[in-house]
Design a protein around this motif. Structure first.
Motif, PDB file in Angstrom:
ATOM      1  N   TYR A  37       0.838  -1.185   0.000  1.00 13.95           N
ATOM      2  CA  TYR A  37       0.000   0.000   0.000  1.00 13.95           C
ATOM      3  C   TYR A  37       0.879   1.243   0.000  1.00 13.95           C
ATOM      4  O   TYR A  37       1.881   1.303   0.711  1.00 13.95           O
ATOM      5  CB  TYR A  37      -0.900   0.017   1.243  1.00 13.95           C
ATOM      6  N   SER A  38       0.461   2.226  -0.772  1.00 15.40           N
ATOM      7  CA  SER A  38       1.175   3.501  -0.766  1.00 15.40           C
ATOM      8  C   SER A  38       0.819   4.255   0.514  1.00 15.40           C
ATOM      9  O   SER A  38      -0.165   3.933   1.194  1.00 15.40           O
ATOM     10  CB  SER A  38       0.783   4.337  -1.980  1.00 15.40           C
ATOM     11  N   LEU A  39       1.591   5.268   0.826  1.00 10.57           N
ATOM     12  CA  LEU A  39       1.304   6.087   2.003  1.00 10.57           C
ATOM     13  C   LEU A  39      -0.069   6.741   1.870  1.00 10.57           C
ATOM     14  O   LEU A  39      -0.838   6.800   2.843  1.00 10.57           O
ATOM     15  CB  LEU A  39       2.396   7.141   2.194  1.00 10.57           C
ATOM     16  N   ASP A  40      -0.399   7.204   0.681  1.00  7.76           N
ATOM     17  CA  ASP A  40      -1.709   7.817   0.468  1.00  7.76           C
ATOM     18  C   ASP A  40      -2.844   6.820   0.704  1.00  7.76           C
ATOM     19  O   ASP A  40      -3.874   7.170   1.291  1.00  7.76           O
ATOM     20  CB  ASP A  40      -1.814   8.391  -0.946  1.00  7.76           C
ATOM     21  N   GLU A  41      -2.669   5.576   0.275  1.00  4.60           N
ATOM     22  CA  GLU A  41      -3.695   4.550   0.496  1.00  4.60           C
ATOM     23  C   GLU A  41      -3.868   4.262   1.988  1.00  4.60           C
ATOM     24  O   GLU A  41      -5.001   4.094   2.469  1.00  4.60           O
ATOM     25  CB  GLU A  41      -3.327   3.252  -0.229  1.00  4.60           C
ATOM     26  N   ARG A  43      -3.168   6.353   4.478  1.00  8.57           N
ATOM     27  CA  ARG A  43      -3.818   7.540   5.079  1.00  8.57           C
ATOM     28  C   ARG A  43      -5.323   7.521   4.810  1.00  8.57           C
ATOM     29  O   ARG A  43      -6.120   7.790   5.707  1.00  8.57           O
ATOM     30  CB  ARG A  43      -3.204   8.810   4.521  1.00  8.57           C
ATOM     31  N   LYS A  44      -5.697   7.223   3.563  1.00  4.89           N
ATOM     32  CA  LYS A  44      -7.112   7.178   3.205  1.00  4.89           C
ATOM     33  C   LYS A  44      -7.830   6.100   4.012  1.00  4.89           C
ATOM     34  O   LYS A  44      -8.919   6.321   4.529  1.00  4.89           O
ATOM     35  CB  LYS A  44      -7.256   6.926   1.709  1.00  4.89           C
TER      36      LYS A  44
END
Length: 48
Positions: A37-41, A43-44
């Protein structure tokens, strides 16, 4: 003073062995489910 150096060296050796064990276990878990998972994923998903 010499005893402290030996004690520090032994503790470092134990820490390194533990780190290697944890890394091996983490990699084994990752191989079971290699989804990342990306950091943005993340966080979301956490709502932040």
């Amino acid at each position: 003073m010499g005893e402290r150096v030996i004690e520090d060296a032994n503790l470092k050796k134990i820490e390194n062995a533990y780190d290697a064990l944890v890394a091996k276990e983490a990699y084994s878990e990752y191989k079971k489910d290699p989804k990342t998972y990306s950091l943005d994923e993340v966080r979301k998903g956490l709502g932040i």
